[in-house]
Enzyme design. Structure first.
Site, short mmCIF file in Angstrom:
data_model
loop_
_atom_site.label_atom_id
_atom_site.label_comp_id
_atom_site.label_asym_id
_atom_site.label_seq_id
_atom_site.Cartn_x
_atom_site.Cartn_y
_atom_site.Cartn_z
N LEU A 1 0.82 -1.21 0.00
CA LEU A 1 0.00 0.00 0.00
C LEU A 1 0.86 1.26 0.00
O LEU A 1 1.73 1.42 0.85
CB LEU A 1 -0.91 -0.01 1.24
CG LEU A 1 -2.02 1.03 1.26
CD1 LEU A 1 -3.04 0.76 0.17
CD2 LEU A 1 -2.69 1.05 2.62
N ASP A 2 0.60 2.15 -0.94
CA ASP A 2 1.30 3.45 -1.03
C ASP A 2 2.80 3.30 -1.27
O ASP A 2 3.57 4.24 -1.02
CB ASP A 2 1.07 4.30 0.24
CG ASP A 2 -0.41 4.61 0.46
OD1 ASP A 2 -1.15 4.65 -0.52
OD2 ASP A 2 -0.81 4.80 1.62
#
Lengths: 298, 298, 298, 298
Positions: free
Chosen positions: C242-243
């Protein structure tokens, strides 16, 4: 005197101006009380900035710059009267500073010259309202350069073993209220909690990343690795938590895949010196109030 | 009512706040007089900004936002008292506005939709403290788009021959104090001096260059021709001198030799809508004072 | 057909142009081999960009846009010849795309409209070389808005319990090569590793911070808390972390102590939509090559 | 030798690299012809940039940086072969430069030190690939400062009456191919058309406004008067038309109503030195091609 060359020119002095910084719990009538106090003494407010985190129950911050003939010689009396008549009844914290007296500044540096030279040069041309009285470095490299600005240069080597003695020496050189501000212009040693406790002077550091990204060592290397499209720099007050102190100013520059770590370092140096110069200027102009771990910059 | 959909949400209203704008010759005691007047009535100052062109003999500008329960219903009385007690003795010009009442805005547009859509959309989401009550266009093209925001659309064609009648119609639609602000969101007709005299409402225009560069027609074409490395946009109040009115806001974007005029136009459109939105927002928040041909934006 | 309204205008189509993307180990003669191959077929190179991480032993990246009458109908044959004559002997990875065919794009969104609307507007204006064929949302809120652009809207609710079924439905809607790109325009659900494995289509996400700062939830709240002087947005390809995927574009805007979290959110929205639009445009123009966890953007 | 201290460090030299700049009428096969010529000699292309004003009938520009062992000693031969085999058949204009040889630069300056010092610092640090061999000034003020960098300083006073003799002296000092570039680092005299004709060396000037706004004298005064919200600086090649030559680089900084002309001047100085340094760097890296009155910067 050595430092006189780095202070601003007399033409920029405001001999009859002072600055008042106030913080307190917000509530009605604060501004009226402060400005009436000043008006009663014949002061004319030149600039005024205020900020409240919340008009109901928040924290209130105020910066006033005012013109009052002879204020420089009457500061003690003015502070006392303000404390008694305005500050104490409202639980205010305040400072009143003579705007005509440049801040006395010491700079700590290691081997990179860009931030140091930029500050020396800006001070010499009168851009920054400060008198640089001392440069302290853990390396001897930049002595000749600093000498050209007629500023004393103290070489204080630091090794793991000699750090306590080195810091004791630094405290002697810069402590005891001899300076209003210490600037870490790419000083690569971590100052101990003990030093920070005892120095009693605000310290501004320049970190070569847009914090909180890339705190710690090697920010340009890590920026390259992560493939960011912007690199930056952050000026902040130094606290015991490394790279975690209140941020004063930040800026960034656009980069792309072509830039090597060496080029990021070079481009970043331009941002570092600009961001640091702004933070130092604002501090010297009494524009910054610390609020928790943030800053209010007026 | 049609315009209600474009006003900010009730949650963002400041029902008990008002804004005071003051300009006058600078001198001691102005701030004290104003803030004491407000403190005596129980008002709490939320934000305060002031500026003086010169503490001795200059012009003084002040903007205060204050909290005073019930101020919305007591504006008339407050204005009268302020005029009598504070403004008249010092030759002040002032406005006191209810911060809870959104500005009533009319938009003039031709065929480009980017500035218009951006304003309609920002108003709908409550970003801009205004109620868009009318869109006037010399083209019919954007009627359906505007209809979706429940805002009336008036098509007023303009030709060289019909311009006087067209402007008379526009005066009927937008004059007589029906609106607090008119926004030219890429309206490609020049408004006559007579119209400007009679409308009695401030008008903000967006020009697609960083003025004073490329005033007049075809700025993107001329930017390409001159080989500039930045293009920009300027929001300004409209005066009789085309593109010469007081500048409110400007911004630029970096371009290079690869960009065609078509691409400059597209990239510039992003700057235009952003710059215009900021200028409109500041006007609606009573942040702008005109000083000669310049603006003070607090 | 529904999507036709959002595609660029015919006037901007390049009917006889194609784009070649190449990556391979660097070494002498690559450009000569590629350009000779094209010259032999009568192609005229319009733009060429190349980058090498290191001329000795590094990775080489090339993007060519070339003009060749009839290339759109001869892509299969051209790819085969290029593969045989140029790519295979040098271990190249390559793509040849018809520049006249807009990318087919699906957008996933939750409840914030700013990124979605901006993409729809830009596509309708012909700014982005893509045809938006579908909007998928876990909320029904934006259906009417999307309907105005004649784009189908699929409401696929997602709860903790129904996530596998929801993703299976999303795979049906967007998988199987029906789209060239999926854009997460503030889609607030995390896509599972299984979904990412199976979708087989690049996904661009917009994150509302300047990564790696403030990855994860609540970036504007954390930016306020940390007292940063810049907030930003990051467009990146989605990976399982994530990210953490390759960053395509970032930008920032200056903020100060006065801005509330609500204002940061509003100001940040302008950066988010601009950054996302640029990333989508570059992807649609075949300008991006992924290199490890970074991007080369030509 | 005096200039050696200002040249880049040996570590940054590319002893076996050269740069090829080409401009010609666009048409098929140009890149193939050029790159095949280089590949046949064993050269490996490191970076390549190209631009065409129009693939059909436009002007084509190319910059290649290539690695070829021993190229520094074989430049004459290489140029001759390229001219015969590639350039003449296609009517190309071209340059081949040894990337390992820093450009020889002369700087002209009056009394402001910011641009001069910045170039001297950057050259000393090895940031700019050039050897500053001479500083010429119509004032004696900066002689001591320049002396510290071991660069010769020539004071050539200029009055209305002595201008022809002064320029003759300057031609002696800087003409005859002794320098590759002349930089006007805030040189406040206008160079005559005759001087420009005879010097035979490109000249870069820094102007303290974002041209075409505020060409001519007093740009900061006029910026204040017009109330612009951005001030800027422009680096351009000098032509006979004052402030009208091809623009190389521009940048701006945000200002507001509070800034006095003195502050605009100080803030602008930071932009001036940055913009000039970039333009000089690009010139020294052979990145700039002039096209009519514009520049192509690769």
């Amino acid at each position: 005197m050595a430092t006189s060359t780095t202070a601003g020119t007399a033409g920029q002095r405001n001999h009859d101006t002072a600055r008042l910084l106030v913080s307190c719990a917000d509530g009605p009538g604060i501004v009226a009380a402060v400005t009436t106090f000043l008006a009663d003494r014949g002061a004319n407010i030149i600039t005024s900035d205020q900020y409240s985190t919340d008009p109901e129950g928040g924290r209130f911050f105020l910066r006033l710059e005012f013109h009052l003939p002879g204020v420089g010689d009457a500061l003690g009396e003015l502070r006392e009267a303000f404390d008694r008549e305005v500050a104490q009844p409202r639980g205010m914290r305040f400072h009143i500073n003579d705007a005509s007296r440049p801040k006395r500044v010491a700079i700590m540096v290691s081997r990179y010259d860009h931030c140091l030279l930029d500050l020396l040069w800006r001070a010499r041309r009168g851009e920054l309202d400060m008198a640089i009285g001392l440069v302290v470095s853990n390396w001897p490299d930049l002595a000749a350069e600093v000498d050209r600005f007629d500023v004393p240069y103290e070489h204080v080597p630091v090794t793991r073993d000699t750090k306590p003695q080195a810091e004791a020496h630094e405290l002697e050189l810069m402590g005891g209220g001899a300076f209003d501000l210490i600037v870490l212009a790419r000083y690569m040693q971590v100052l101990s909690a003990d030093f920070l406790d005892r120095i009693g002077t605000p310290i501004i550091n320049i970190h070569h990343s847009f914090l909180p990204a890339f705190a710690g060592a090697g920010p340009y290397e890590r920026a390259k690795e992560r493939g960011v499209k912007l690199i930056g720099a952050t000026a902040h007050y130094v606290t015991e938590d490394l790279d975690e102190g209140p941020i004063i100013e930040q800026d960034v520059i656009r980069v792309n895949h072509r830039h090597t770590v060496e080029e990021l370092t070079r481009m970043g140096a331009d941002i570092e010196r600009t961001v640091l110069a702004r933070a130092v200027q604002w501090h010297c102009e009494d524009r910054i109030l610390v609020h928790g771990n943030s800053t209010v910059v007026f």
